[in-house]
Each structure stands twice: as C-alpha cells, then as structure tokens.
Design an enzyme around this catalytic site. Structure first.
Site, PDB file in Angstrom:
ATOM      1  N   CYS A 193     -10.775   4.083   8.856  1.00 28.14           N
ATOM      2  CA  CYS A 193     -10.197   3.880   7.524  1.00 28.14           C
ATOM      3  C   CYS A 193      -9.390   2.589   7.484  1.00 28.14           C
ATOM      4  CB  CYS A 193      -9.319   5.074   7.152  1.00 28.14           C
ATOM      5  SG  CYS A 193      -8.605   4.984   5.498  1.00 28.14           S
ATOM      6  N   ASP A 206       7.770   6.298   3.991  1.00 32.07           N
ATOM      7  CA  ASP A 206       7.689   5.009   4.685  1.00 32.07           C
ATOM      8  C   ASP A 206       7.243   3.873   3.772  1.00 32.07           C
ATOM      9  OD1 ASP A 206       8.449   6.204   7.124  1.00 32.07           O
ATOM     10  OD2 ASP A 206       6.385   6.825   7.507  1.00 32.07           O
ATOM     11  N   SER A 207       6.104   4.037   3.117  1.00 32.95           N
ATOM     12  CA  SER A 207       5.602   2.961   2.257  1.00 32.95           C
ATOM     13  C   SER A 207       6.484   2.773   1.028  1.00 32.95           C
ATOM     14  CB  SER A 207       4.157   3.233   1.840  1.00 32.95           C
ATOM     15  OG  SER A 207       4.027   4.479   1.196  1.00 32.95           O
ATOM     16  N   ALA A 233       0.861  -1.182   0.000  1.00 36.19           N
ATOM     17  CA  ALA A 233       0.000   0.000   0.000  1.00 36.19           C
ATOM     18  C   ALA A 233       0.895   1.229   0.000  1.00 36.19           C
ATOM     19  CB  ALA A 233      -0.908  -0.014   1.225  1.00 36.19           C
ATOM     20  N   MET A 234       0.991   1.892  -1.145  1.00 38.21           N
ATOM     21  CA  MET A 234       1.904   3.023  -1.304  1.00 38.21           C
ATOM     22  C   MET A 234       1.125   4.332  -1.203  1.00 38.21           C
ATOM     23  SD  MET A 234       4.425   1.592  -4.329  1.00 38.21           S
ATOM     24  CE  MET A 234       5.617   2.928  -4.070  1.00 38.21           C
ATOM     25  N   SER A 235       1.377   5.067  -0.132  1.00 35.47           N
ATOM     26  CA  SER A 235       0.663   6.325   0.109  1.00 35.47           C
ATOM     27  C   SER A 235       1.320   7.513  -0.564  1.00 35.47           C
ATOM     28  CB  SER A 235       0.585   6.587   1.609  1.00 35.47           C
ATOM     29  OG  SER A 235       1.883   6.833   2.127  1.00 35.47           O
ATOM     30  N   GLY A 236       2.543   7.321  -1.068  1.00 31.97           N
ATOM     31  CA  GLY A 236       3.288   8.437  -1.631  1.00 31.97           C
ATOM     32  C   GLY A 236       4.250   9.055  -0.645  1.00 31.97           C
ATOM     33  N   CYS A 255      -6.593  13.405   6.216  1.00 30.18           N
ATOM     34  CA  CYS A 255      -6.559  13.724   4.788  1.00 30.18           C
ATOM     35  C   CYS A 255      -7.705  14.615   4.325  1.00 30.18           C
ATOM     36  CB  CYS A 255      -6.512  12.440   3.965  1.00 30.18           C
ATOM     37  SG  CYS A 255      -7.925  11.335   4.186  1.00 30.18           S
TER      38      CYS A 255
END
Length: 384
Positions: free
Chosen positions: A112, A24-25, A18-21, A209
């Site tokens: 979420c 860390d990810s 899961a790449m949030s941008g 967010c």
C-alpha cells in the site's frame, strides 16, 4: 531552510498531509498549520467499509474519514476525500490474495505504501502544486550532504515504522516528510490536546484495514471462493499426519490450529501450494540463516550491483529488532542475506528491511520481499 528543509518561507510552502483520521496524522496537520505552512488535508477511501465502518481498532475505517474531516475543519484547513477503492483493490488486495494462495505470508501495508500512498497520492500532491507530502508515520527523514534524503529509524523505538517503508524510493523520499520521526507517542498525544483535537485519546489502529479481526482466510474465501482446496499435513519425511481444508488457513511458524497431537509441539515449516501440502516439524526446523530476496529497493550508497558481503542489519518481521547480517547482490541481480544468528519462522512473502546497523536510529538501506528461505535442518523439498 524552513522546518521541512525546503528553501521557502512556510506561508509560501504548500504541504499535502495524508490524514488517516488518527491522532498521528491529525497532529502533523495541526503542527504544520501552526508553523505557518499552507496545509491541505487529503484522506483516501480505500475499500468498501461495510461492517468495518464502526469497528474499533481498524485502520482506514469509515469512522476515520469522519474523524479526519472533523480534524481538518477544527484546524481550518481544506480537506478532500478521494475514492481510491479500485486502485487499492488492484494493487493491494488482489496481490495479497494471490500471495496467500501461493503459500506466502504477504505484508499488505508495504504494498500500500509502495503504490497507492507513495506513488498515487504523491502524484496527486504534485498536481496540487504541493512542495511536499507529509504523513504521520514514525520514521525519520534527514537531508544528505550531497543532496537527497535518507530514511532512518524513528526516535520512539516502540513506534518505529521503518519496516513498512523500506520500499520508498529515493525520488519519493525527496518529496516526503515525516514530522513525527523525532517525537515519542506521548508527545504526539500531548500535542493533540494542545491543538484541541477531539481525537487526542483515540486508540491506535491495530488491524489491517481490509482484514476484520485478523482473519485472513475469510478475506481469501471471499475473493477466491473456489481457490482453497484440501490436502495433506505431512512431517519432514513426508509421512501423512492429517488433513487440512486449505493452505490459506496456515502460515509458517504457526502452531495452533493444526489439530495434531504428538510427543513434541509441531509447527508449520513450509507450505507447498502446488501439492496443497502443509509441512510440519519441530521448532528447530524453523531456523534459518540464509534468505533470498526479490524486488530489492536500494537506498544505500553506490549501485546495488556492487554490494558484496556488506555488513548490515535486517528485520524479517516488524515485531523483531534488526539483527546483524551480510548482504550480497550477485551479478545476475540475485539478492542474498546471511544472518549472523538463526531466525525462526521466516516465510516467503514477508518483507525484509535492511539497515546500516542495528542501532536505534539506524539508516534504512532498503529491503525486499523474501522469496526463498533455506532452513538449517529441514529435509529437502520433494520434487513436485
């Protein structure tokens, strides 16, 4: 077993990240790629970005999607952007609004993770024939001797995110992996530079967010324009001290913005949505040792129904350390936490994470949503 505790060679193990941008990810994706895993990056578009697209410090903003795509391209892994706006609105934003209007203080990140990320995204990972879903959360997952996995606080106490992940189920934990749980943030940023990621120095997200600048009332006003109604600000004895424009502008423990003057500072002690009333009092009126929970997610040993006066530690806010308490689940399923020492500013709607002890690497036993707070010194509520 490979580095993810899976009985396959890394190149035969597909991992959806899961790449949030964020850094860390992106480091998780790069680290797993370097270890030889078959890595697929997925980024979720969760809301209509609007003005938040270029707002610094926002989580999941439009710029983040661009950064995630760029990181995946640099690492040489496939990357997909999925539109989950409708699900996010229904499961998170709408529930957030309803909770605030009910006089609660919700934690949308918990909801979420509980739904969109660890239910829907995990299901997608399975559809992609993945063996695991990895995220950039700072929390640790360890194999249990008898099978399954346990959730633990992260190595880096300043980054530990276990408070927001207490609702992760045992079944989900079996499929999830958290490679950063045994790292400190400085090590993560060093790895980002080593991997050649351009976002190595990107600031961490700070805001929720969909809540620009932390202004919750603006979000509620947009979602429920006719919901906020004016009412009275009263003291613990019911004496009217002033008026307000809607309880959505207040939260338990708040001191600033009351527009009141007196011999001692006053704090919001509780909100009474049915009467549109804000009750204020001295700081001592915020103290509590007894909390009732709903929606218990139990990750401990044995059935939750058998828990009686179990010594635990709990966190009632993400910024506070775990504090000693006892946990009891009644025959009717009622969940009660009794704190060893009083806590201030505990509000219905907040999350209560439960740990085996108050140690730095404590196991997460689950948690629930705070539904009732019994204040030590506040006057009884008036009948509605």
């Amino acid at each position: 077993m490979n580095a993810l505790d899976l009985p396959k060679a890394p190149h035969e193990t597909r991992v959806v990240v899961a790449m949030s941008g964020g850094v860390d990810s992106s480091v998780v994706a790069g680290l797993l790629k370097r270890q030889g895993f078959d890595v697929v990056g997925v980024t979720l578009q969760l809301y209509d970005h609007g003005a938040a697209s270029h707002r610094k410090g926002a989580c999941c903003a439009g710029q983040d999607i661009h950064d995630a795509r760029a990181a995946a391209e640099h690492l040489g892994i496939p990357h997909y952007v999925l539109d989950y706006e409708d699900r996010f609105r229904d499961e998170v934003i709408e529930k957030f609004a309803e909770s605030y209007l009910a006089g609660e203080t919700p934690i949308p990140c918990v909801e979420c993770n509980r739904t969109v990320k660890f239910r829907d995204l995990l299901g997608l990972a399975r559809d992609l024939d993945a063996d695991a879903l990895a995220t950039g959360h700072y929390v640790a997952s360890r194999a249990l001797p008898g099978g399954g996995r346990a959730l633990h606080r992260a190595l880096d106490p300043a980054r530990d995110q276990s408070y927001f992940l207490y609702a992760t189920t045992a079944e989900q934990l079996d499929f999830l992996r958290f490679p950063l749980g045994e790292m400190e943030k400085t090590e993560t940023r060093a790895l980002a530079k080593e991997l050649g990621l351009s976002l190595a120095e990107k600031p961490d997200s700070q805001d929720i967010c969909f809540v620009p600048q932390g202004r919750y009332s603006d979000v509620i006003a947009r979602l429920r324009p006719d919901a906020a109604r004016p009412g009275e600000i009263v003291d613990l004895d019911g004496h009217v001290l002033g008026r307000h424009d809607g309880i959505v502008h207040y939260t338990v423990g708040q001191r600033k913005g009351l527009g009141l003057s007196g011999p001692e500072p006053l704090y919001v002690v509780r909100l009474e949505p049915d009467a549109a009333r804000v009750v204020v009092g001295p700081r001592t009126a915020l103290a509590t040792t007894r909390i009732r929970l709903s929606d218990l997610n139990w990750l401990g040993e044995g059935p939750a129904e058998a828990v009686r006066d179990l010594p635990v530690a709990v966190r009632v806010r993400s910024t506070r350390p775990p504090r000693p308490a006892t946990l009891t689940v009644g025959p009717d399923g009622a969940v009660e936490v009794v704190l060893a020492e009083p806590e201030d500013g505990v509000s219905p709607g907040q999350a209560c994470a439960i740990y085996a002890d108050d140690g730095p690497r404590a196991r997460v036993l689950g948690g629930g949503t705070i539904r009732r707070v019994d204040a030590l010194s506040a006057r009884p509520r008036e009948a509605a």
